[in-house]
Design a protein around this motif. Structure first.
Motif, mmCIF file in Angstrom:
data_model
loop_
_atom_site.group_PDB
_atom_site.id
_atom_site.type_symbol
_atom_site.label_atom_id
_atom_site.label_comp_id
_atom_site.label_asym_id
_atom_site.label_seq_id
_atom_site.Cartn_x
_atom_site.Cartn_y
_atom_site.Cartn_z
ATOM 1 N N ARG A 1 0.533 -1.377 0.019
ATOM 2 C CA ARG A 1 -0.061 -0.120 -0.009
ATOM 3 C C ARG A 1 0.822 1.514 -0.195
ATOM 4 N NH1 ARG A 1 -4.758 0.664 1.228
ATOM 5 N NH2 ARG A 1 -5.158 3.329 2.198
ATOM 6 N N SER A 2 1.356 1.041 0.585
ATOM 7 C CA SER A 2 2.460 2.637 0.720
ATOM 8 C C SER A 2 3.716 2.282 -0.659
ATOM 9 C CB SER A 2 4.294 2.665 2.308
ATOM 10 O OG SER A 2 5.024 1.562 1.526
ATOM 11 N N LYS A 3 3.909 1.486 -0.839
ATOM 12 C CA LYS A 3 4.560 2.037 -2.566
ATOM 13 C C LYS A 3 4.367 1.799 -3.522
ATOM 14 C CE LYS A 3 8.409 0.511 -1.013
ATOM 15 N NZ LYS A 3 9.873 0.668 -1.548
ATOM 16 N N ARG A 4 2.610 1.892 -3.560
ATOM 17 C CA ARG A 4 1.298 2.344 -4.626
ATOM 18 C C ARG A 4 1.156 3.839 -4.125
ATOM 19 N NH1 ARG A 4 -2.758 -1.555 -2.561
ATOM 20 N NH2 ARG A 4 -3.685 -0.655 -3.432
ATOM 21 N N PHE A 5 0.846 3.837 -2.716
ATOM 22 C CA PHE A 5 0.751 5.664 -2.846
ATOM 23 C C PHE A 5 1.555 6.505 -3.076
ATOM 24 C CE2 PHE A 5 1.205 8.897 0.439
ATOM 25 C CZ PHE A 5 -0.489 9.565 0.300
ATOM 26 N N GLU A 6 3.469 6.186 -2.739
ATOM 27 C CA GLU A 6 4.467 6.677 -3.251
ATOM 28 C C GLU A 6 4.405 7.045 -4.262
ATOM 29 O OE1 GLU A 6 9.117 6.505 -2.046
ATOM 30 O OE2 GLU A 6 7.442 5.177 -1.261
ATOM 31 N N ARG A 7 4.129 6.016 -5.271
ATOM 32 C CA ARG A 7 3.981 5.677 -6.728
ATOM 33 C C ARG A 7 2.712 7.156 -7.393
ATOM 34 N NH1 ARG A 7 4.119 0.387 -8.550
ATOM 35 N NH2 ARG A 7 6.607 -0.412 -7.074
ATOM 36 N N LEU A 8 2.215 6.890 -6.822
ATOM 37 C CA LEU A 8 1.027 7.806 -7.273
ATOM 38 C C LEU A 8 1.527 9.669 -6.873
ATOM 39 C CD1 LEU A 8 -2.458 6.516 -6.278
ATOM 40 C CD2 LEU A 8 -0.869 7.119 -8.645
ATOM 41 N N VAL A 9 1.905 9.704 -4.925
ATOM 42 C CA VAL A 9 2.487 10.741 -5.458
ATOM 43 C C VAL A 9 3.266 12.096 -5.161
ATOM 44 C CG1 VAL A 9 1.632 12.438 -3.376
ATOM 45 C CG2 VAL A 9 0.222 10.481 -3.168
#
Length: 195
Positions: free
Chosen positions: A10-18
């Protein structure tokens, strides 16, 4: 045995988006808040609030304007809660030498010596004239003319029609041009040199 497809955390997906939008969000927050620490806090607050809404973020088509709209609304909410002015003059943020250097840093190429002298003379005057504009006018000019935001993006973030942005930008430029001409005109109406 069937292998499950790999799905990043979840944190990696969020980081890639933001992550690709953080610098732009910070610049926008700085234009709104006027101080580095306030801008950093504003961006951090928004990022923390958005983390639990990862699925909603992944569904957004154009993330940059959406993030900036969230940032703008959060800023307005903070201003209303605190009951204070949303923008401070640039003179409260930096001394005049830093202001001129900041404005001059946006030059794309190294100008000729004559142009450098004109810029050295114009920089402090431009900083004074920008400071004399209302906070809303100054923010609009900086977003569009300095940061290069499209009018459509500004309209979307501020949640106003594109025509409103165009007319406000026209009025801001006219006010800036008029004040800059007055600032640079060495002669007053009486014909004497002003001090």
């Amino acid at each position: 045995m069937a292998l499950l497809p790999f799905r990043p955390s979840r944190s990696k997906r969020f980081e890639r988006l933001v992550q690709p939008h953080l610098q732009g969000m910070y610049r926008f927050a700085f234009r709104l808040a006027g101080q580095q620490q306030d801008a950093e806090d504003l961006v951090q607050d928004v990022v923390v609030k958005l983390y639990p809404r990862l699925e909603e973020l992944e569904a957004v088509d154009q993330l940059r304007p959406w993030l900036n709209r969230v940032l703008y609304r959060h800023f307005i909410d903070q201003v209303r809660r605190k009951g204070r002015q949303s923008d401070r003059p640039i003179s409260e943020v930096a001394d005049p030498e830093q202001q001129a250097g900041y404005l001059d840093a946006f030059a794309s190429d190294t100008p000729e010596l004559g142009e450098q002298l004109d810029l050295a003379r114009l920089g402090p005057q431009l900083a004074r004239v920008l400071e004399s504009l209302s906070p809303d006018q100054r923010t609009l000019i900086m977003l569009h003319d300095v940061d290069g935001w499209r009018q459509e993006d500004i309209a979307e973030v501020l949640d106003v029609p594109i025509g409103t942005i165009k007319s406000r930008l026209h009025r801001c430029r006219a006010a800036l041009r008029e004040r800059l001409q007055r600032e640079m005109e060495p002669f007053s109406v009486t014909g004497r040199v002003e001090q």
